[in-house]
Design a protein around this motif. Structure first.
Motif, short mmCIF file in Angstrom:
data_model
loop_
_atom_site.label_atom_id
_atom_site.label_comp_id
_atom_site.label_asym_id
_atom_site.label_seq_id
_atom_site.Cartn_x
_atom_site.Cartn_y
_atom_site.Cartn_z
N PRO A 123 94.41 45.13 19.08
CA PRO A 123 93.43 46.09 18.57
C PRO A 123 93.73 47.51 19.08
CG PRO A 123 92.34 44.16 19.49
CD PRO A 123 93.78 44.07 19.89
N THR A 124 93.56 48.48 18.21
CA THR A 124 93.74 49.87 18.61
C THR A 124 93.01 50.77 17.63
OG1 THR A 124 95.41 51.50 19.31
CG2 THR A 124 95.83 50.32 17.27
N ALA A 125 92.75 51.99 18.04
CA ALA A 125 92.12 52.98 17.17
C ALA A 125 92.84 54.31 17.35
CB ALA A 125 90.64 53.14 17.51
N VAL A 126 93.00 55.04 16.25
CA VAL A 126 93.60 56.37 16.29
C VAL A 126 92.57 57.34 15.70
CG1 VAL A 126 95.46 57.87 15.49
CG2 VAL A 126 95.94 55.48 16.05
N ALA A 127 92.15 58.30 16.52
CA ALA A 127 91.18 59.31 16.09
C ALA A 127 91.93 60.57 15.69
CB ALA A 127 90.20 59.62 17.22
N GLN A 128 91.57 61.12 14.52
CA GLN A 128 92.27 62.26 13.94
C GLN A 128 91.24 63.33 13.57
OE1 GLN A 128 93.95 61.20 10.16
NE2 GLN A 128 95.42 62.90 10.14
N ILE A 129 91.38 64.54 14.11
CA ILE A 129 90.46 65.63 13.78
C ILE A 129 90.76 66.11 12.36
CG2 ILE A 129 89.70 67.97 14.35
CD1 ILE A 129 90.40 67.41 17.24
N ILE A 130 89.76 66.04 11.50
CA ILE A 130 89.96 66.42 10.09
C ILE A 130 89.17 67.66 9.71
CG2 ILE A 130 90.53 64.08 9.38
CD1 ILE A 130 87.68 63.77 8.35
N ASP A 131 88.29 68.12 10.59
CA ASP A 131 87.56 69.36 10.32
C ASP A 131 87.09 69.94 11.64
OD1 ASP A 131 86.52 71.38 8.84
OD2 ASP A 131 84.81 70.27 8.05
N GLY A 132 87.26 71.23 11.82
CA GLY A 132 86.89 71.89 13.06
C GLY A 132 87.75 73.12 13.26
N LEU A 137 92.90 71.11 14.19
CA LEU A 137 92.99 70.33 12.97
C LEU A 137 94.23 69.43 12.99
CD1 LEU A 137 91.46 69.97 10.28
CD2 LEU A 137 93.04 71.61 9.27
N GLY A 138 94.04 68.15 12.74
CA GLY A 138 95.14 67.20 12.71
C GLY A 138 95.49 66.60 14.05
N TRP A 160 85.68 67.24 24.87
CA TRP A 160 85.96 66.82 23.50
C TRP A 160 86.66 65.46 23.50
CZ3 TRP A 160 87.38 72.30 21.63
CH2 TRP A 160 86.41 72.77 20.73
N GLU A 161 87.66 65.31 24.33
CA GLU A 161 88.41 64.06 24.36
C GLU A 161 87.51 62.90 24.73
OE1 GLU A 161 92.12 63.84 26.24
OE2 GLU A 161 92.92 65.68 25.36
N GLN A 162 86.61 63.09 25.69
CA GLN A 162 85.71 62.02 26.08
C GLN A 162 84.77 61.64 24.94
OE1 GLN A 162 83.81 63.54 29.61
NE2 GLN A 162 85.47 62.87 30.97
N SER A 163 84.26 62.65 24.22
CA SER A 163 83.37 62.39 23.10
C SER A 163 84.09 61.64 21.98
CB SER A 163 82.78 63.69 22.56
OG SER A 163 81.98 64.34 23.52
N VAL A 164 85.29 62.10 21.65
CA VAL A 164 86.06 61.45 20.58
C VAL A 164 86.44 60.03 20.98
CG1 VAL A 164 88.21 61.51 19.28
CG2 VAL A 164 86.92 63.62 19.64
N SER A 194 84.76 67.13 13.07
CA SER A 194 84.68 65.96 12.22
C SER A 194 85.95 65.14 12.48
CB SER A 194 84.59 66.35 10.75
OG SER A 194 84.41 65.22 9.95
N VAL A 195 85.76 63.90 12.85
CA VAL A 195 86.88 63.06 13.30
C VAL A 195 86.94 61.80 12.44
CG1 VAL A 195 87.88 61.81 15.24
CG2 VAL A 195 86.61 63.93 15.64
N LEU A 196 88.13 61.48 11.97
CA LEU A 196 88.37 60.24 11.25
C LEU A 196 89.01 59.25 12.21
CD1 LEU A 196 88.39 58.59 8.65
CD2 LEU A 196 90.58 59.66 8.06
N VAL A 197 88.34 58.12 12.40
CA VAL A 197 88.84 57.10 13.33
C VAL A 197 89.42 55.95 12.52
CG1 VAL A 197 88.27 55.53 15.21
CG2 VAL A 197 87.10 57.75 15.04
N HIS A 198 90.73 55.76 12.66
CA HIS A 198 91.42 54.65 12.01
C HIS A 198 91.43 53.48 12.99
CE1 HIS A 198 93.47 57.67 9.31
NE2 HIS A 198 93.30 58.42 10.39
#
Length: 380
Positions: A123-132, A137-138, A160-164, A194-198
């Protein structure tokens, strides 16, 4: 992006730069969900899709432009055009926003580590900043299945990193890809992101109780849908791998004892096919008290009525009984085990995505629901 994890993993291991186009927002009947991606490498090779074919050519050209120019991440919107049948647009009538950015694996070793986990089944997750803020960005951050973070390229400060990371952990536990908002509070992060978490989580489970012909067909359909399928029956002579080659696990045990000892979550589907009270009642009493996504039981309406009486006698609360899908499946007019398996799977899919189960021709509005799945994870 994790829908193309195998290819991205190969490119990262080869230190091959690539451009990644990610669906970050959808509206209307856009064909693919957020998180779906298309990537183009320096040799012009493409993998993945963002629209099922409608706008792939335009996105491919945009990827090549970003890849060769090295320009910052850019967003593009694609929608339906009725002015020109050949215009770039979504013929399904929806709209989608795509974020296109350049990745150099040598600068983002955490992404290679995350893809190592994905391709290894961890299991893993990748968080990507998509708005800000433009400078963020990115940016990406990855979280492993144990909750730890790989070295990140998020930037923007520790808060920010802790929140994301916290949001990414929550979505990873739920096995769901999604878009979240962080920051915007003076005490944490003053600017909103705005963060997209894959997410790549373990496969959702389908627990089939009763080693009958219907279980054989349902195990095949369940595996096709991406479930990790277990068939359980108290009778060892029937609970054999030879009879259920499509099941990941075949267990000879009393159903309620197995269920009490195994791991379940909100994505788990429990299908009771035994219609034998000595198995059904203790099993359903337990299943209906657990935080699983779906509980269905096979049997006639007379069997169902008798089963409800016995469950009430066993002090099962009415709010638990309301969760029971019985007789199991949608009304497809099914007769054979294979047809019945499809009717059961159709009900599970409809329940997971909050669908009505009605023919689309009889309904109006969106075809592709934009709801939060209650069970299985989004493809990403």
């Amino acid at each position: 992006m994790l829908n193309i994890a195998d290819t991205l993993h190969t490119w990262c291991r080869e230190a091959r730069p690539f451009a990644l186009a990610t669906v970050v927002q959808v509206s209307g009947s856009a064909p693919l969900p957020i998180g779906t991606a298309l990537a183009v490498d320096t040799d012009g090779n493409a993998v993945g899709s963002v629209s099922g074919g409608c706008v792939e050519g335009a996105v491919y050209e945009l990827c090549q432009q970003v890849l060769t120019s090295g320009e910052p991440p850019t967003r593009a919107r694609f929608g339906y055009s009725d002015d020109d049948a050949f215009a770039v647009g979504l013929t399904c009538g929806g709209e989608l926003d795509v974020l296109v950015q350049r990745f150099d694996p040598t600068e983002r070793p955490h992404l290679t580590a995350a893809l190592d986990d994905v391709t290894s089944g961890r299991p893993t997750a990748v968080a990507q900043i998509i708005d800000g803020p433009e400078e963020l960005l990115g940016r990406t951050l990855s979280v492993a299945g144990d909750g730890s973070t790989h070295d990140s390229a998020m930037g923007g400060g520790e808060r920010w990193e802790q929140s994301v990371a916290g949001q990414a952990r929550a979505l990873l536990r739920a096995g769901r890809t999604g878009r979240v908002e962080v920051g915007g509070e003076a005490t944490t992060c003053p600017e909103r992101l705005s963060v997209l978490v894959h997410t790549h989580a373990s496969r959702p489970r389908m627990l089939i109780f009763g080693a009958v012909d219907f279980a054989g067909a349902l195990s095949e359909v369940g595996r096709f849908l991406g479930y990790r399928v277990t068939v359980c029956d108290a009778r060892p002579v029937f609970a054999t791998s030879a009879r259920f080659p499509h099941a990941d696990d075949v267990v000879a045990a009393w159903p309620h004892r197995y269920l009490a000892a195994t791991e379940v979550d909100a994505r788990t589907a429990v299908c009771v096919l035994t219609h034998d009270a000595k198995f059904d009642i203790p099993l359903l009493r337990l299943a209906l008290s657990l935080p699983v996504g779906y509980v269905g039981a096979m049997g006639s309406r007379r069997t169902h009525a008798r089963r409800l009486d016995l469950l009430r006698e066993a002090d099962v609360p009415e709010e638990h009984l309301a969760r029971l899908r019985s007789p199991i499946g949608l009304d497809l007019g099914a007769h054979t085990p294979e047809e019945t398996a499809i009717s059961i799977a159709a009900e599970i899919v409809a329940h997971t995505h909050q669908g009505s189960g009605m023919p689309l021709a009889w309904s109006t509005g969106l075809i592709h629901h934009r709801t939060t799945p209650s069970m299985a994870s989004s493809p990403a």
